[in-house]
Scaffold this motif. Structure first.
Motif, PDB file in Angstrom:
ATOM      1  N   GLY A  25      -5.484  31.946  19.395  1.00  0.00           N
ATOM      2  CA  GLY A  25      -5.155  33.269  18.876  1.00  0.00           C
ATOM      3  C   GLY A  25      -5.171  33.398  17.371  1.00  0.00           C
ATOM      4  O   GLY A  25      -4.860  34.465  16.841  1.00  0.00           O
ATOM      5  N   LYS A  26      -5.587  32.350  16.648  1.00  0.00           N
ATOM      6  CA  LYS A  26      -5.483  32.373  15.195  1.00  0.00           C
ATOM      7  C   LYS A  26      -6.773  32.786  14.478  1.00  0.00           C
ATOM      8  O   LYS A  26      -6.724  33.211  13.325  1.00  0.00           O
ATOM      9  N   THR A  27      -7.892  32.666  15.160  1.00  0.00           N
ATOM     10  CA  THR A  27      -9.180  32.819  14.474  1.00  0.00           C
ATOM     11  C   THR A  27     -10.124  33.699  15.278  1.00  0.00           C
ATOM     12  O   THR A  27     -10.105  33.698  16.507  1.00  0.00           O
ATOM     13  N   ILE A  28     -10.950  34.429  14.569  1.00  0.00           N
ATOM     14  CA  ILE A  28     -12.021  35.214  15.191  1.00  0.00           C
ATOM     15  C   ILE A  28     -13.347  34.721  14.625  1.00  0.00           C
ATOM     16  O   ILE A  28     -13.489  34.548  13.408  1.00  0.00           O
ATOM     17  N   ALA A  29     -14.296  34.474  15.503  1.00  0.00           N
ATOM     18  CA  ALA A  29     -15.636  34.066  15.088  1.00  0.00           C
ATOM     19  C   ALA A  29     -16.560  35.265  15.181  1.00  0.00           C
ATOM     20  O   ALA A  29     -16.539  36.008  16.164  1.00  0.00           O
ATOM     21  N   VAL A  30     -17.389  35.447  14.155  1.00  0.00           N
ATOM     22  CA  VAL A  30     -18.337  36.560  14.111  1.00  0.00           C
ATOM     23  C   VAL A  30     -19.742  35.994  13.965  1.00  0.00           C
ATOM     24  O   VAL A  30     -20.002  35.162  13.094  1.00  0.00           O
ATOM     25  N   ALA A  31     -20.643  36.448  14.837  1.00  0.00           N
ATOM     26  CA  ALA A  31     -22.051  36.083  14.707  1.00  0.00           C
ATOM     27  C   ALA A  31     -22.680  37.035  13.706  1.00  0.00           C
ATOM     28  O   ALA A  31     -22.782  38.234  13.945  1.00  0.00           O
ATOM     29  N   SER A  32     -23.090  36.487  12.564  1.00  0.00           N
ATOM     30  CA  SER A  32     -23.586  37.303  11.466  1.00  0.00           C
ATOM     31  C   SER A  32     -25.091  37.451  11.533  1.00  0.00           C
ATOM     32  O   SER A  32     -25.801  36.563  11.994  1.00  0.00           O
ATOM     33  N   GLY A  33     -25.572  38.591  11.036  1.00  0.00           N
ATOM     34  CA  GLY A  33     -27.005  38.799  10.948  1.00  0.00           C
ATOM     35  C   GLY A  33     -27.626  38.059   9.790  1.00  0.00           C
ATOM     36  O   GLY A  33     -28.817  38.142   9.562  1.00  0.00           O
ATOM     37  N   ALA A  34     -26.834  37.329   9.032  1.00  0.00           N
ATOM     38  CA  ALA A  34     -27.328  36.634   7.844  1.00  0.00           C
ATOM     39  C   ALA A  34     -27.442  35.129   8.085  1.00  0.00           C
ATOM     40  O   ALA A  34     -27.136  34.325   7.213  1.00  0.00           O
ATOM     41  N   GLU A  35     -27.875  34.749   9.306  1.00  0.00           N
ATOM     42  CA  GLU A  35     -28.102  33.344   9.636  1.00  0.00           C
ATOM     43  C   GLU A  35     -26.860  32.475   9.453  1.00  0.00           C
ATOM     44  O   GLU A  35     -26.914  31.370   8.912  1.00  0.00           O
ATOM     45  N   SER A  36     -25.729  32.981   9.921  1.00  0.00           N
ATOM     46  CA  SER A  36     -24.512  32.180   9.841  1.00  0.00           C
ATOM     47  C   SER A  36     -23.493  32.660  10.861  1.00  0.00           C
ATOM     48  O   SER A  36     -23.588  33.776  11.387  1.00  0.00           O
ATOM     49  N   LEU A  37     -22.535  31.799  11.142  1.00  0.00           N
ATOM     50  CA  LEU A  37     -21.360  32.150  11.928  1.00  0.00           C
ATOM     51  C   LEU A  37     -20.181  32.184  10.965  1.00  0.00           C
ATOM     52  O   LEU A  37     -20.012  31.281  10.141  1.00  0.00           O
ATOM     53  N   GLU A  38     -19.384  33.239  11.079  1.00  0.00           N
ATOM     54  CA  GLU A  38     -18.265  33.417  10.153  1.00  0.00           C
ATOM     55  C   GLU A  38     -16.944  33.299  10.902  1.00  0.00           C
ATOM     56  O   GLU A  38     -16.782  33.872  11.989  1.00  0.00           O
TER      57      GLU A  38
END
Length: 687
Positions: free
Chosen positions: A257-270
């Motif tokens: 519950g501490k982190t959210i992962a975002v698939a970015s359109g800029a060739e990275s995972l945030e």
């Protein structure tokens, strides 16, 4: 390069009398799909992961090795988008193209039931009671279904655009949905009433994805205005919002519950804080954007979908984790293929600037050969000693079939779409995007002849087994028949509304089969010809002179007798036509009888198959044809022959690997199928 083989042939059972028997599968590595990946779900044991794809499948994988455990597909559902697992994870619910939702048994892959939703279903979500699920589609529909009864429980009306994402709150009393028009709606699950709408004057733009917190009290949202926001599930109260300059489409909430992962359109995972939305870490994914994304069960890894297969990253180090099965050898569809006469070597290209050479043995190995320009055509000489490779820049290169050593280069025109060796292997014909087919000497690389007459790209070329006839087909919706030795055009066959993209020749009589974008197999099936009459040079001269006779009966007799001499007489007739223009049109009639062609109404539907024909090929004896029928995971490899001017289907195989390309070995003893998931299936051919 050593390749670990993870065979999926256990699903293809050879039967007595079958023409094709599975032998091997090459290029197999971890987590491969044949198209973009849509959603990822990690199972509760933490050891398996489920992915859905626009290749028409959902696939269950072993997380450590990357090995495919099971594939789920159905002919009623095309691309697969949303997936959900029922409590106990014994059943999978998958929605996708065609507006159909399919319920599968996880242990067997068996279809249990289907639900006709409407249009393409993007996401499905399970009610906490385990009895219902909700789904949103491209027709603005949001519906609640009873899983066991297969009936619609409730229709939620109010969206005016594609419903991209939907979730339940913790107790299932509320449904939250988001659409392509930038609206987020909160619904009463029992009554269907819309309790609240967030629109922000359409500033959200597209609403891509929701991810719910582990406790079910809140959810995060990403939208096309390049912001990530968090809300409460019960009231849609905003908790925070942060700009996301790189943009993104998919996100997931960590198990703790501490982190959210975002698939970015800029060739990275945030990685961002679930409490504040502030950035924590960036994990580069190379030169391709990755969607979707999911946390592993222990939260130590991120699993993303990129380049048609799953990638695993260690969150602490940011390093990519290599599965036990290894990385894919090829990440794109394999359309260009060849196989040696003994099946020990398989050659392949997949529209990349390289071609591959598998050496099968106790330890199958693969050599990767770099070329200038993407590989767009490939063929093996009849003796298996030379491999010809055509490229997108128009060049043709011949390599040693054993060592892969460069032998010679030939200049072509524009993009090379098709290549074929003559039966003796001394000549090579190629064609592509400059409307001209070219015949080279395979020994010297010298241009011997050009075949001009198409008015658009040529898609395929094939030489008859006697080496006398060349057939070409192209985007100008014609199929042309040529005298290979002289270059004279013997026939121009009109295709009508469709252009063919592949062709096959069958039998002594050179029947033609064409692959077009429709279920009907188009072709020209001819009666078997009688054995040619031995060529008599003196008699030939008399008959050519008789073609100019004023008597129709004598001209007709001469035409039939000349035609009975068979293909070897074509070159002599071409010379006679040049010397005596008066008999040119009558000699064309002789050629038409020999080749069995006429210009009008020569092509028609000769068989109705179960889908569009992706490609079609024939063996070197021109006794068998093989085609890929349909697309995606349900695409079929169909093998047949022509008997008494009728198409006969001998065998149909569904590999589940999205076949797109086919090739027989020069001696016809093997068939290879190139697949959308970067693998190659090898079959032995029984006469």
């Amino acid at each position: 390069m050593k390749v670990t083989l993870l065979s999926c042939f256990c699903t293809i059972l050879a039967q007595a009398g079958d023409v094709l028997t599975p032998v091997d599968q090459l290029g197999v590595a971890g987590f491969q799909h044949a198209d973009d990946i849509s959603e990822i779900k990690v199972l509760s044991d933490g050891k398996r992961v489920l992915s859905s794809s626009q290749d028409g499948t959902a696939r269950l994988w072993d997380l450590e090795s990357g090995k495919l455990i099971r594939s789920f597909s159905s002919k009623v559902a095309y691309d697969v988008w949303g997936i959900a697992l029922r409590e106990g994870e014994e059943e999978l619910i998958a929605g996708g193209g065609g507006g159909t939702i399919v319920r599968y048994e996880v242990e067997t892959g068996k279809t249990l039931s289907t639900y006709k939703h409407g249009d393409t279903v993007f996401r499905v979500a399970l009610h906490p009671n385990g009895k219902w699920f909700v789904a949103g589609d491209s027709g603005s529909r949001l519906k609640l279904w009873d899983i066991e009864k297969g009936t619609e429980v409730r229709d939620f009306k109010g969206h005016g655009a594609d419903v991209y994402t939907v979730i339940f709150n913790a107790d299932g009393s509320r449904i939250i949905s988001g659409d392509d028009d930038g609206e987020v709606k909160l619904w009463d699950a029992e009554t269907g009433e819309c309790l609240k709408t967030l629109a922000k004057d359409k500033k959200f733009k597209d609403i891509f994805t929701f991810t719910r917190s582990p406790d079910g009290d809140s959810f995060a949202m990403i939208s096309d205005d390049k912001k990530v926001r968090a809300y409460t599930c019960d009231t849609l109260k905003q908790l925070w919002e942060v700009p996301f300059k790189k943009g993104g489409q998919v996100l997931d909430w960590s198990p703790d519950g501490k982190t959210i992962a975002v698939a970015s359109g800029a060739e990275s995972l945030e990685l961002i804080s679930a409490k504040t939305g502030k950035s924590i870490k960036t994990i580069p994914t190379g030169d391709a954007s990755h969607t979707p994304v999911a946390f592993s069960l222990d939260g130590s890894q991120l699993i993303s979908g990129g380049e048609n297969h799953l990638h695993i990253y260690d969150i602490e180090t940011g390093e990519r984790v290599i599965p036990g099965g290894g990385l894919p050898v090829v990440t794109q569809s394999i359309r260009q293929l060849a196989v040696s006469n003994d099946g020990s070597q398989v050659f392949a290209g997949g529209n990349q600037d390289e071609w591959l050479q598998w050496e099968r043995g106790a330890e199958t190995r693969v050599k990767i050969h770099k070329v200038a320009g993407d590989v767009t055509a490939l063929t093996l000489s009849p003796d298996g000693l030379s491999i010809a490779v055509g490229s997108a820049n128009g060049g043709v290169t011949i390599y040693d079939g054993k060592s892969g050593e460069l032998l010679r280069k030939m200049k072509g025109g524009m993009r090379m779409e098709a290549l074929d060796f003559s039966p003796g292997g001394s000549e090579l014909v190629g064609a592509g995007m400059d409307d001209v087919a070219v015949l080279w000497s395979a020994e010297s690389g010298k241009v011997l002849r050009k075949f001009e007459g198409h008015t658009n790209d040529i898609r395929d070329v094939t030489i008859s087994k006697d080496g006398l006839i060349l057939v070409t087909t192209g985007e100008d919706k014609t199929t042309k028949v040529w005298n290979l030795n002289s270059g004279a055009r013997l026939a121009n066959l009109e295709m009508g509304k469709n252009a063919a993209h592949a062709l096959a020749l069958l039998g002594e009589e050179n029947s033609i089969l064409l692959a077009v974008d429709e279920p009907g197999l188009i072709g020209r099936l001819l009666k078997p010809r009688a054995e040619p009459v031995p060529l008599d040079e003196e008699r030939l001269k008399v008959l050519v002179e008789q073609l100019a006779d004023s008597s129709f009966r004598k001209r007709d007799e001469a035409t039939k007798e000349l035609a009975a001499m068979g293909g070897e007489v074509l070159d002599r007739l071409d010379k006679a036509a040049k010397e005596d223009p008066e008999v040119r049109s009558r000699i064309k009639g002789v050629a038409n009888l020999i080749t069995g062609v006429v210009d009008k109404d020569a092509l028609k539907e000769v068989a109705e198959l179960n889908g569009d024909i992706e490609t079609i090929v024939s063996n070197s004896d021109q006794t068998l044809w093989a085609a890929v029928v349909g697309s995606g995971a349900t695409g079929e490899i169909v093998v047949g022959e022509v008997v008494d001017q009728e198409i006969k289907i001998l065998q149909t195989i569904v590999t589940g690997n999205s076949p797109v390309g086919l090739a027989f070995s020069p001696n016809g003893k093997f068939l290879v199928a190139g697949n959308g998931d970067g693998t190659v299936d090898l079959f032995a051919v029984t006469p």
